[in-house]
Motif scaffolding. Structure first.
Motif, PDB file in Angstrom:
ATOM      1  N   SER A 499      -8.557   8.680  -3.049  1.00 28.45           N
ATOM      2  CA  SER A 499      -9.642   7.759  -3.406  1.00 28.45           C
ATOM      3  C   SER A 499      -9.796   6.606  -2.429  1.00 28.45           C
ATOM      4  O   SER A 499     -10.834   5.939  -2.418  1.00 28.45           O
ATOM      5  N   ARG A 500      -8.781   6.335  -1.592  1.00 25.61           N
ATOM      6  CA  ARG A 500      -8.888   5.211  -0.643  1.00 25.61           C
ATOM      7  C   ARG A 500      -9.467   5.709   0.676  1.00 25.61           C
ATOM      8  O   ARG A 500      -8.811   6.443   1.408  1.00 25.61           O
ATOM      9  N   ARG A 501     -10.662   5.262   0.983  1.00 22.60           N
ATOM     10  CA  ARG A 501     -11.364   5.713   2.194  1.00 22.60           C
ATOM     11  C   ARG A 501     -11.242   4.683   3.312  1.00 22.60           C
ATOM     12  O   ARG A 501     -12.226   4.179   3.853  1.00 22.60           O
ATOM     13  N   GLU A 502     -10.024   4.328   3.632  1.00 22.83           N
ATOM     14  CA  GLU A 502      -9.728   3.410   4.725  1.00 22.83           C
ATOM     15  C   GLU A 502      -8.250   3.550   5.061  1.00 22.83           C
ATOM     16  O   GLU A 502      -7.489   4.181   4.330  1.00 22.83           O
ATOM     17  N   SER A 503      -7.844   2.956   6.183  1.00 23.18           N
ATOM     18  CA  SER A 503      -6.419   2.821   6.490  1.00 23.18           C
ATOM     19  C   SER A 503      -6.050   1.361   6.269  1.00 23.18           C
ATOM     20  O   SER A 503      -6.630   0.462   6.880  1.00 23.18           O
ATOM     21  N   ARG A 504      -5.112   1.141   5.371  1.00 28.66           N
ATOM     22  CA  ARG A 504      -4.668  -0.221   5.070  1.00 28.66           C
ATOM     23  C   ARG A 504      -3.188  -0.180   4.730  1.00 28.66           C
ATOM     24  O   ARG A 504      -2.753   0.556   3.846  1.00 28.66           O
ATOM     25  N   GLY A 505      -2.420  -0.981   5.445  1.00 25.08           N
ATOM     26  CA  GLY A 505      -0.996  -1.059   5.153  1.00 25.08           C
ATOM     27  C   GLY A 505      -0.313   0.290   5.249  1.00 25.08           C
ATOM     28  O   GLY A 505      -0.372   0.985   6.264  1.00 25.08           O
ATOM     29  N   LEU A 506       0.308   0.698   4.163  1.00 25.94           N
ATOM     30  CA  LEU A 506       1.094   1.924   4.147  1.00 25.94           C
ATOM     31  C   LEU A 506       0.249   3.184   4.060  1.00 25.94           C
ATOM     32  O   LEU A 506       0.747   4.277   4.308  1.00 25.94           O
ATOM     33  N   HIS A 507      -1.022   3.022   3.679  1.00 28.69           N
ATOM     34  CA  HIS A 507      -1.910   4.194   3.609  1.00 28.69           C
ATOM     35  C   HIS A 507      -2.648   4.310   4.940  1.00 28.69           C
ATOM     36  O   HIS A 507      -3.571   3.547   5.228  1.00 28.69           O
ATOM     37  N   TYR A 508      -2.226   5.287   5.747  1.00 36.05           N
ATOM     38  CA  TYR A 508      -2.790   5.482   7.081  1.00 36.05           C
ATOM     39  C   TYR A 508      -3.336   6.895   7.172  1.00 36.05           C
ATOM     40  O   TYR A 508      -2.586   7.871   7.094  1.00 36.05           O
ATOM     41  N   THR A 509      -4.654   7.010   7.285  1.00 36.94           N
ATOM     42  CA  THR A 509      -5.281   8.327   7.322  1.00 36.94           C
ATOM     43  C   THR A 509      -6.100   8.498   8.588  1.00 36.94           C
ATOM     44  O   THR A 509      -6.889   7.605   8.959  1.00 36.94           O
ATOM     45  N   LEU A 510      -5.946   9.618   9.241  1.00 37.29           N
ATOM     46  CA  LEU A 510      -6.662   9.883  10.492  1.00 37.29           C
ATOM     47  C   LEU A 510      -8.159  10.061  10.263  1.00 37.29           C
ATOM     48  O   LEU A 510      -8.947   9.964  11.208  1.00 37.29           O
ATOM     49  N   ASP A 511      -8.572  10.307   9.013  1.00 39.31           N
ATOM     50  CA  ASP A 511      -9.996  10.492   8.724  1.00 39.31           C
ATOM     51  C   ASP A 511     -10.714   9.185   8.422  1.00 39.31           C
ATOM     52  O   ASP A 511     -11.951   9.158   8.408  1.00 39.31           O
ATOM     53  N   HIS A 512      -9.983   8.113   8.170  1.00 41.39           N
ATOM     54  CA  HIS A 512     -10.596   6.803   7.878  1.00 41.39           C
ATOM     55  C   HIS A 512      -9.731   5.722   8.518  1.00 41.39           C
ATOM     56  O   HIS A 512      -9.032   4.976   7.837  1.00 41.39           O
ATOM     57  N   LEU A 513      -9.811   5.637   9.845  1.00 44.75           N
ATOM     58  CA  LEU A 513      -8.911   4.746  10.573  1.00 44.75           C
ATOM     59  C   LEU A 513      -9.254   3.275  10.389  1.00 44.75           C
ATOM     60  O   LEU A 513      -8.388   2.416  10.509  1.00 44.75           O
ATOM     61  N   ARG A 514     -10.519   2.964  10.106  1.00 42.13           N
ATOM     62  CA  ARG A 514     -10.925   1.565   9.994  1.00 42.13           C
ATOM     63  C   ARG A 514     -10.511   0.981   8.643  1.00 42.13           C
ATOM     64  O   ARG A 514     -10.438   1.681   7.638  1.00 42.13           O
ATOM     65  N   GLN A 515     -10.267  -0.311   8.655  1.00 45.38           N
ATOM     66  CA  GLN A 515      -9.971  -1.039   7.419  1.00 45.38           C
ATOM     67  C   GLN A 515     -11.251  -1.656   6.891  1.00 45.38           C
ATOM     68  O   GLN A 515     -11.976  -2.314   7.620  1.00 45.38           O
ATOM     69  N   LEU A 516     -11.537  -1.433   5.623  1.00 46.86           N
ATOM     70  CA  LEU A 516     -12.762  -1.969   5.034  1.00 46.86           C
ATOM     71  C   LEU A 516     -12.702  -3.493   4.942  1.00 46.86           C
ATOM     72  O   LEU A 516     -11.617  -4.077   4.869  1.00 46.86           O
ATOM     73  N   PRO A 517     -13.847  -4.160   4.934  1.00 49.70           N
ATOM     74  CA  PRO A 517     -13.872  -5.631   4.929  1.00 49.70           C
ATOM     75  C   PRO A 517     -13.201  -6.247   3.707  1.00 49.70           C
ATOM     76  O   PRO A 517     -12.600  -7.310   3.808  1.00 49.70           O
ATOM     77  N   GLU A 518     -13.311  -5.587   2.557  1.00 52.27           N
ATOM     78  CA  GLU A 518     -12.756  -6.146   1.335  1.00 52.27           C
ATOM     79  C   GLU A 518     -11.584  -5.307   0.854  1.00 52.27           C
ATOM     80  O   GLU A 518     -11.665  -4.082   0.789  1.00 52.27           O
ATOM     81  N   ALA A 519     -10.478  -5.995   0.532  1.00 49.93           N
ATOM     82  CA  ALA A 519      -9.296  -5.307   0.017  1.00 49.93           C
ATOM     83  C   ALA A 519      -9.434  -5.097  -1.486  1.00 49.93           C
ATOM     84  O   ALA A 519      -9.605  -6.057  -2.242  1.00 49.93           O
ATOM     85  N   LYS A 520      -9.377  -3.849  -1.920  1.00 51.16           N
ATOM     86  CA  LYS A 520      -9.508  -3.527  -3.340  1.00 51.16           C
ATOM     87  C   LYS A 520      -8.348  -2.651  -3.797  1.00 51.16           C
ATOM     88  O   LYS A 520      -7.948  -1.724  -3.090  1.00 51.16           O
ATOM     89  N   ASP A 521      -7.840  -2.945  -4.985  1.00 51.35           N
ATOM     90  CA  ASP A 521      -6.780  -2.123  -5.558  1.00 51.35           C
ATOM     91  C   ASP A 521      -7.323  -0.760  -5.959  1.00 51.35           C
ATOM     92  O   ASP A 521      -8.477  -0.622  -6.360  1.00 51.35           O
ATOM     93  N   THR A 522      -6.473   0.249  -5.848  1.00 51.41           N
ATOM     94  CA  THR A 522      -6.766   1.554  -6.421  1.00 51.41           C
ATOM     95  C   THR A 522      -6.193   1.568  -7.831  1.00 51.41           C
ATOM     96  O   THR A 522      -4.974   1.517  -8.007  1.00 51.41           O
ATOM     97  N   VAL A 523      -7.035   1.598  -8.833  1.00 45.97           N
ATOM     98  CA  VAL A 523      -6.579   1.550 -10.221  1.00 45.97           C
ATOM     99  C   VAL A 523      -6.951   2.855 -10.916  1.00 45.97           C
ATOM    100  O   VAL A 523      -8.118   3.250 -10.925  1.00 45.97           O
ATOM    101  N   LEU A 524      -5.944   3.519 -11.477  1.00 40.48           N
ATOM    102  CA  LEU A 524      -6.178   4.741 -12.241  1.00 40.48           C
ATOM    103  C   LEU A 524      -5.931   4.447 -13.720  1.00 40.48           C
ATOM    104  O   LEU A 524      -4.938   3.804 -14.079  1.00 40.48           O
ATOM    105  N   ALA A 525      -6.828   4.914 -14.575  1.00 40.59           N
ATOM    106  CA  ALA A 525      -6.689   4.735 -16.017  1.00 40.59           C
ATOM    107  C   ALA A 525      -6.535   6.092 -16.681  1.00 40.59           C
ATOM    108  O   ALA A 525      -7.244   7.040 -16.329  1.00 40.59           O
ATOM    109  N   PRO A 526      -5.602   6.251 -17.643  1.00 39.77           N
ATOM    110  CA  PRO A 526      -5.419   7.537 -18.311  1.00 39.77           C
ATOM    111  C   PRO A 526      -6.697   7.991 -19.002  1.00 39.77           C
ATOM    112  O   PRO A 526      -7.457   7.156 -19.507  1.00 39.77           O
TER     113      PRO A 526
END
Length: 526
Positions: A499-526
């Protein structure tokens, strides 16, 4: 018959025992551990505890270092709260007898990656072990604390486990497998504190203890609690590479005291090519750099070299590491240490507030099983034990201060295993566990791609179905309980990463190398 307590603490490390000691001032508390009391991650912590104690340092500086390391995903209010509470947390450990290293009348402070000042109090290179011993001694001496080792938590007790079925979401304790009696027992309590540690054993290579299978995260999720930032899985840059010894961590402080990372082929220092802070860059930067060089050159490991420092300095600062490696034929005062990255810390987890409250009434959580907002996208070195101490105390204080607001325990049903049998194919558990750890390492590791993550999701969906069917038909065992939780947390990690479409901190993906302007938590709800 159910065993009843005022408060149940699940986990016997720094967070759990801190909570228990504070709660025991007024309440009867049970602390359960899935193995021996000291087998959790706290006792493994080498580096120390971060606190502003040096002249010239400041709370503001510690806050900024934490937010920079966390790639801006931190909750600044939480960071400020924890940082400001650090000196008093250290003082309480001193009162309990933790023998922190000193220079004259002041603490001896070390520096670690990502810190702009020396602010790490330590007990040589075995701080966690000293903290664990002091907390265990205090807990064992407290008449209001019952210590219950060898109890494996199965599931939290919710309204659906009551004698009168209810969809009300309050937590009333848990079911736990007693290893000695080989049966599931019912433990009830008005309040429950999860301090179960992280989920490192979802990965093939990890510095985490054997029991780090995400139990608290999985149980809270099944009970209806949100989880956040599970994709932020920290990999420690420097785990010993040795064919006979697994999971031995080489503390961050080795680099903090001048250790250099070098290529074993040429002896070249490579970190200055990746970051101006070189070896003192945050862990995510260093781990990716090592991973890059290992893959680029086809290496098995890189070297961490502190042999240029005085031998007496090395032996006195890192006695545990020195003795351990000397027994393996490596003299760190004369030669480099072969190291590789390994999973190290779970930065995401159960969503909690400043009081350690989860979404479920009566359920609190503290330490590595939580996402408190402190670490953001990458934990700053030596902020982990600090989080345990601050949130363990906060949860206890909130429980004591709001006791009458917590729902009373209704009559609950005992564990029912009348419709299941003993397993006739336990090889399935070992096979599935190994499969999860391998594909999580290969597909959801230090560097990710969407294709790899989707491949991992297909595998975990299939395994979830298989494990669920197995769980329904056979009596639970510790291994099956852990496997069920591993499947749950692996799925949460994969879903969060997709669900995270950017590279930020520990999440580093070759498909979304740029960091988005706003930092948002990934929140999952049951």
């Amino acid at each position: 018959m159910a065993q009843a307590f005022d408060v149940l603490v699940v986990g016997s490390g720094a967070a759990g025992l801190t909570a228990a000691l504070n709660l025991a001032e007024q309440r009867k508390v049970a602390v359960i551990a899935k193995g021996a009391l000291g087998e959790g991650a706290t006792g493994w912590a080498q580096g120390g505890i971060a606190a502003v104690l040096e002249a010239g340092d400041s709370f503001e500086s510690h806050v900024e270092d934490t937010v920079i390391a966390g790639a801006g995903l931190n909750d600044r209010a939480v960071v400020e709260h924890v940082v400001s509470a650090a000196p008093s947390a250290i003082a309480r450990l001193v009162e309990l007898g933790v023998p922190f290293a000193t220079e004259g009348d002041t603490f001896h402070l070390t520096r670690e990656g990502g810190h702009s000042h020396r602010r790490i109090v330590h007990v040589a290179d075995a701080t966690g072990a000293a903290v664990q011993r002091a907390l265990e001694k205090a807990a064992a001496a407290n008449p209001n604390i019952t210590l219950l080792p060898d109890m494996v938590a199965v599931d939290l007790i919710t309204g659906r486990h009551g004698e009168r079925f209810s969809t009300e979401g309050a937590i009333h304790g848990l079911y736990a497998y007693n290893r000695k009696r080989r049966r599931v027992e019912t433990l009830t309590a008005r309040a429950t504190v999860l301090a179960t540690g992280g989920a490192g054993r979802t990965y093939l290579f990890s510095t985490a203890p054997r029991g780090a299978t995400g139990d608290g995260i999985a149980m809270a999720w099944r009970a209806g609690c949100r989880v956040s930032n599970m994709e932020m899985m920290q990999f420690h840059p420097t785990c010993l590479y040795h064919l006979e010894v697994k999971n031995f961590l080489i503390t961050e402080a080795v680099r903090g005291e001048g250790g250099h990372l070098k290529l074993p082929t040429t002896g070249e220092r490579f970190m200055p090519r990746f970051d101006e802070r070189a070896e003192l860059a945050p862990r995510d930067v260093v781990a990716r750099a090592i991973d890059f060089e290992i893959k680029r050159l086809g290496l098995d490991y890189v070297h961490l070299d502190i042999s240029h420092r005085e031998p007496d300095f090395v032996r006195s600062h890192f006695p545990t590491i020195y003795e351990k490696l000397l027994g393996l034929g490596i003299d760190i005062t004369r030669e480099p240490i072969p190291v590789v990255p390994a999973q190290h810390y779970t930065c995401g987890g159960i969503v909690v507030d400043l009081d350690g409250r989860t979404d479920a009434p009566g359920l609190y959580a503290a330490g590595e099983c939580t996402e408190s907002g402190l670490h953001g996208a990458n934990r700053l070195a030596s902020n982990s034990l600090l989080e345990c101490l601050v949130f363990g105390e906060a949860a206890a204080k909130h429980i004591l201060g709001h006791w009458n607001d917590i729902p009373a325990v209704p009559p609950v049903r005992e564990w029912d295993e009348s419709r299941v049998t003993n397993s006739d194919e336990e090889v399935v558990i070992a096979q599935t566990w190994g499969e999860i750890r391998r594909f999580m390492w290969n597909y959801v590791g230090i560097v990710r791609t969407t294709k790899r993550l989707e491949r991992a999701k297909r595998r975990i969906d299939m395994l979830r179905q298989e494990v669920s069917e197995y769980y329904r038909h056979f009596r639970v065992t510790p291994d099956l309980i852990e496997l069920r939780n591993l499947v749950e947390v692996s799925d949460l990690i994969i879903r969060s990463a997709l669900s995270r479409r950017e590279s930020r901190g520990l999440h580093y993906t070759l498909d979304h190398l740029r960091q988005l302007p706003e930092a948002k938590d990934t929140v999952l709800a049951p």
